[in-house]
Structure formats: C-alpha cells, structure tokens
Design a protein around this motif. Structure first.
Motif, mmCIF file in Angstrom:
data_model
loop_
_atom_site.group_PDB
_atom_site.id
_atom_site.type_symbol
_atom_site.label_atom_id
_atom_site.label_comp_id
_atom_site.label_asym_id
_atom_site.label_seq_id
_atom_site.Cartn_x
_atom_site.Cartn_y
_atom_site.Cartn_z
ATOM 1 N N GLU A 79 0.818 -1.206 0.000
ATOM 2 C CA GLU A 79 0.000 0.000 0.000
ATOM 3 C C GLU A 79 0.854 1.259 0.000
ATOM 4 O O GLU A 79 0.574 2.221 -0.718
ATOM 5 N N GLN A 80 1.911 1.271 0.815
ATOM 6 C CA GLN A 80 2.729 2.483 0.879
ATOM 7 C C GLN A 80 3.546 2.681 -0.393
ATOM 8 O O GLN A 80 3.825 3.822 -0.781
ATOM 9 N N PHE A 81 3.910 1.574 -1.068
ATOM 10 C CA PHE A 81 4.611 1.737 -2.339
ATOM 11 C C PHE A 81 3.712 2.464 -3.337
ATOM 12 O O PHE A 81 4.152 3.383 -4.029
ATOM 13 N N GLY A 84 8.584 7.529 -19.287
ATOM 14 C CA GLY A 84 9.553 7.394 -20.358
ATOM 15 C C GLY A 84 10.431 6.168 -20.244
ATOM 16 O O GLY A 84 11.214 5.876 -21.156
ATOM 17 N N VAL A 85 10.330 5.440 -19.115
ATOM 18 C CA VAL A 85 11.072 4.196 -18.933
ATOM 19 C C VAL A 85 10.093 3.039 -19.108
ATOM 20 O O VAL A 85 9.020 3.023 -18.497
ATOM 21 N N TYR A 86 10.449 2.058 -19.941
ATOM 22 C CA TYR A 86 9.515 0.991 -20.281
ATOM 23 C C TYR A 86 10.178 -0.383 -20.176
ATOM 24 O O TYR A 86 11.398 -0.491 -20.025
ATOM 25 N N GLY A 87 9.347 -1.402 -20.272
ATOM 26 C CA GLY A 87 9.828 -2.766 -20.386
ATOM 27 C C GLY A 87 10.673 -3.225 -19.206
ATOM 28 O O GLY A 87 10.436 -2.836 -18.058
ATOM 29 N N PRO A 88 11.705 -4.045 -19.481
ATOM 30 C CA PRO A 88 12.541 -4.604 -18.409
ATOM 31 C C PRO A 88 13.209 -3.535 -17.549
ATOM 32 O O PRO A 88 13.394 -3.738 -16.345
ATOM 33 N N ASP A 89 13.565 -2.399 -18.151
ATOM 34 C CA ASP A 89 14.199 -1.330 -17.370
ATOM 35 C C ASP A 89 13.264 -0.826 -16.279
ATOM 36 O O ASP A 89 13.670 -0.617 -15.128
ATOM 37 N N LEU A 90 11.988 -0.632 -16.624
ATOM 38 C CA LEU A 90 11.009 -0.177 -15.639
ATOM 39 C C LEU A 90 10.798 -1.246 -14.571
ATOM 40 O O LEU A 90 10.784 -0.939 -13.367
ATOM 41 N N VAL A 91 10.631 -2.491 -14.994
ATOM 42 C CA VAL A 91 10.417 -3.587 -14.042
ATOM 43 C C VAL A 91 11.581 -3.690 -13.066
ATOM 44 O O VAL A 91 11.382 -3.838 -11.848
ATOM 45 N N ASP A 92 12.806 -3.602 -13.584
ATOM 46 C CA ASP A 92 13.981 -3.713 -12.719
ATOM 47 C C ASP A 92 14.034 -2.589 -11.694
ATOM 48 O O ASP A 92 14.352 -2.806 -10.517
ATOM 49 N N ARG A 93 13.708 -1.365 -12.110
ATOM 50 C CA ARG A 93 13.764 -0.232 -11.180
ATOM 51 C C ARG A 93 12.722 -0.378 -10.077
ATOM 52 O O ARG A 93 12.992 -0.078 -8.903
ATOM 53 N N LEU A 94 11.533 -0.830 -10.446
ATOM 54 C CA LEU A 94 10.487 -1.016 -9.443
ATOM 55 C C LEU A 94 10.833 -2.173 -8.514
ATOM 56 O O LEU A 94 10.673 -2.074 -7.290
ATOM 57 N N THR A 95 11.308 -3.280 -9.086
ATOM 58 C CA THR A 95 11.661 -4.445 -8.284
ATOM 59 C C THR A 95 12.753 -4.112 -7.271
ATOM 60 O O THR A 95 12.694 -4.518 -6.108
ATOM 61 N N ASP A 96 13.756 -3.362 -7.712
ATOM 62 C CA ASP A 96 14.900 -3.040 -6.859
ATOM 63 C C ASP A 96 14.674 -1.820 -5.983
ATOM 64 O O ASP A 96 15.596 -1.375 -5.288
ATOM 65 N N VAL A 138 14.452 1.229 -6.806
ATOM 66 C CA VAL A 138 15.296 2.351 -7.216
ATOM 67 C C VAL A 138 14.458 3.630 -7.185
ATOM 68 O O VAL A 138 13.360 3.669 -7.747
ATOM 69 N N CYS A 139 14.960 4.642 -6.534
ATOM 70 C CA CYS A 139 14.238 5.913 -6.420
ATOM 71 C C CYS A 139 14.881 6.972 -7.314
ATOM 72 O O CYS A 139 16.102 6.981 -7.492
ATOM 73 N N PRO A 140 14.083 7.866 -7.863
ATOM 74 C CA PRO A 140 14.656 8.967 -8.647
ATOM 75 C C PRO A 140 15.562 9.830 -7.764
ATOM 76 O O PRO A 140 15.396 9.884 -6.541
ATOM 77 N N GLU A 141 16.515 10.496 -8.385
ATOM 78 C CA GLU A 141 17.365 11.406 -7.636
ATOM 79 C C GLU A 141 16.540 12.589 -7.145
ATOM 80 O O GLU A 141 15.808 13.208 -7.912
ATOM 81 N N MET A 147 8.261 10.134 0.398
ATOM 82 C CA MET A 147 8.154 9.306 -0.803
ATOM 83 C C MET A 147 9.212 8.213 -0.811
ATOM 84 O O MET A 147 8.931 7.046 -1.098
ATOM 85 N N ASN A 148 10.445 8.600 -0.482
ATOM 86 C CA ASN A 148 11.542 7.633 -0.459
ATOM 87 C C ASN A 148 11.262 6.510 0.541
ATOM 88 O O ASN A 148 11.467 5.324 0.250
ATOM 89 N N ASP A 149 10.760 6.882 1.722
ATOM 90 C CA ASP A 149 10.470 5.874 2.746
ATOM 91 C C ASP A 149 9.322 4.954 2.321
ATOM 92 O O ASP A 149 9.316 3.769 2.664
ATOM 93 N N CYS A 150 8.352 5.510 1.573
ATOM 94 C CA CYS A 150 7.265 4.673 1.054
ATOM 95 C C CYS A 150 7.798 3.633 0.070
ATOM 96 O O CYS A 150 7.450 2.453 0.128
#
Length: 303
Positions: A194-196, A214-226, A228-231, A242-245
């Motif tokens: 829920e917090q994610f 603008g990020v799609y496919g495996p790149d998007l999946v990998d960032r969400l899975t890991d 990864v937060c935007p700078e 947001m980062n803590d969520c």
C-alpha cells in the motif's frame, strides 16, 4: 474504474461497441450477447443518465447530479459481490476519505457521484484489508480539492497474494532475480504494497508526472523491483516520505498517516511563526522612541 474529469458520458450503443475492447483481455470477456440487462434498463428508466465510467468488471452509471450506480457487467459478478462485502464492513468505521455505498442490491451498488475528476486513512487497515489497487484512477477529487479513495473490488486481506495492479503503483517481487520475497506477482498485501502505491501517488502529485515516465519494459520492471528511487533532495521532508514509502520503511499505513499529519502540523506552525514575526515588526515600526526597544524586543525568540 477508468474515468476522466468529465466522465465518459457514453450512450448505451457507444458502451456496447466499447465493451469488448475493455474486457477482451479479462478472464470473463463481455459483449452485447452476455452483458447485464440492468445496464440498459437503468439508462432507460433515468432520463439523462449515461455510462459515466467503465472498468474491468463493472460500469458506473450517473443517474443524478450526485448519485451513481455501479453495475456488474454480468449478472452475479463476483467482483461486485466482493466489493459489497467490503462496503458492509466499512460501515463500522465511517471515514471521510473513502467512498461509502448508499445502497447495495444484487449486481448493483448505489453511491455518491464525484464529478471533479480522478487522481488512506487507516480504516481499511483496521479491518485487516488492503485496497490492493491504489492508483490515480481510484482517487477522486471532491469539493475543496479533497481526495476520496474509491473502487474496492480488488480489496484483499492483509497477507494475501497481490496478483493485479498497474505500474508504477505496484512493485514486482523479482522472482526472476532469485529474490527471497514471496507472495503473488506483486508481493503480499499489507503496509508494504500500500505504501509503495502511495509513494508513487505522492510523486504524481508533487512532480505532475508519473514515476519513471519514459522508462519501459525490463528497465522499468527492474527499477520497481529493486526499489530504485529517482534522484531527489532527501532534505526535503516530502521527498523523504516518498523515499520511505518506496523503501517500505513504514510499519503501517497508520504510521505513514501520522508522519504526514506531523509534517502538516510543523508547516502550519512555521507559517504562524512567520506571521507573528511580521506582526511584531509592524508593532516595532509603530514605536517612535528608539530607546523603547531593548535587545530582547528587537530580537524575539520563538519557543
């Protein structure tokens, strides 16, 4: 439940032509041959009524200025029955931040209609449920730009597997990477899932664009899975939330809500302090005798 700020306003004929497109990929495709006859009956009974929104399992029909009725695409639809059970439990914990049903009947849920467009208080959590599908389409604007959470047909018990959702409001558990996490395609329902979703909603609201647009496919999946937060500047308290969520640091949605309330209180207090400083400067400016000003009065301290 997909809807824009003005609603779809489909006629029955337009709706029937649209229906196979939105249900074709579901486990129970619907067309004019098997659609619930209640939809056409309601549109006939109420002059000026329209198909206001259309989701994966049901349609929302506007039947008045502020009343709508949700109708299952097929008679006896399991999703609307499930949502009715959620509404029955929500009656025990009324909350101004979620939609409540006005009347439930077979294949029908009557509720308030919010025409101001789309974008947690912990009452669902108190019942042992997670919404399961938090995304901008399920957050409505009401008067005063307040928000209200709607659409509970994917609500599920905390601890159940999350199998549906839209990126970037769900996070793949990463089984293909040998990740030790368990659960459904998007983890186990609870505070983490829920917090994610809420972290991504906050990003939408602050940045005015979707997370990882603008990020799609495996790149998007990998960032969400890991996770990864935007700078971003983590000195900013909103960015920190947001980062803590996204990192899953809140032990409950109640804890997240408490952090937000505390932040709002601090901001309000700071604004009041600044206002008092301006008032004090006006008072000092009205004093004509310089000697009347002591160091204590010219340099006041805040408690």
């Amino acid at each position: 439940m997909g809807v824009n700020s003005n609603g779809l306003n489909f006629s029955y004929e337009t709706f029937c032509a649209f229906l196979p497109r939105i249900t074709g990929g579901s486990s129970s495709p619907t067309n004019t041959d098997n659609v619930n006859p209640l939809i056409q009956q309601i549109l006939t009974i109420y002059p000026g009524s329209t198909i206001y929104a259309a989701g994966g399992h049901s349609a929302l029909l506007s039947i008045g200025d502020d009343i709508c009725v949700k109708v299952s695409y097929k008679p006896g639809g399991e999703h609307i029955r499930h949502e009715q059970t959620i509404f029955m439990q929500l009656e025990s914990v009324p909350c101004p931040f979620i939609a409540h049903s006005l009347l439930c009947a077979p294949d029908l849920i009557f509720m308030e209609l919010y025409k101001n467009g789309t974008l947690h208080e912990p009452c669902l959590e108190d019942l042992g449920y997670a919404h399961g599908d938090i995304n901008p389409r399920n957050i409505m604007f009401i008067e005063g730009d307040h928000l209200r959470l709607v659409d509970f047909d994917h609500a599920l018990r905390v601890g159940d597997d999350v199998e549906v959702g839209d990126y970037p409001y769900v996070r793949p558990v990463g089984a293909n990477k040998g990740n030790a996490e368990h659960g459904g395609s998007f983890g186990i329902a609870g505070a983490d899932t829920e917090q994610f979703a809420l972290g991504s909603i906050f990003w939408d609201m602050v940045q005015g664009t979707g997370l990882w647009t603008g990020v799609y496919g495996p790149d998007l999946v990998d960032r969400l899975t890991d996770r990864v937060c935007p700078e971003m500047d983590l000195e900013d308290p909103i960015n920190q939330i947001m980062n803590d969520c996204w990192k899953g640091k809140f032990e409950s949605i109640a804890a997240l809500a408490a952090r937000i309330r505390h932040l709002a209180f601090e901001k309000d207090l700071e604004q009041k302090k600044k206002a008092c400083e301006k008032y004090y400067k006006l008072i000092c400016g009205a004093v004509s005798e310089p000697e009347a000003r002591t160091p204590e009065t010219t340099n006041p301290k805040t408690c």
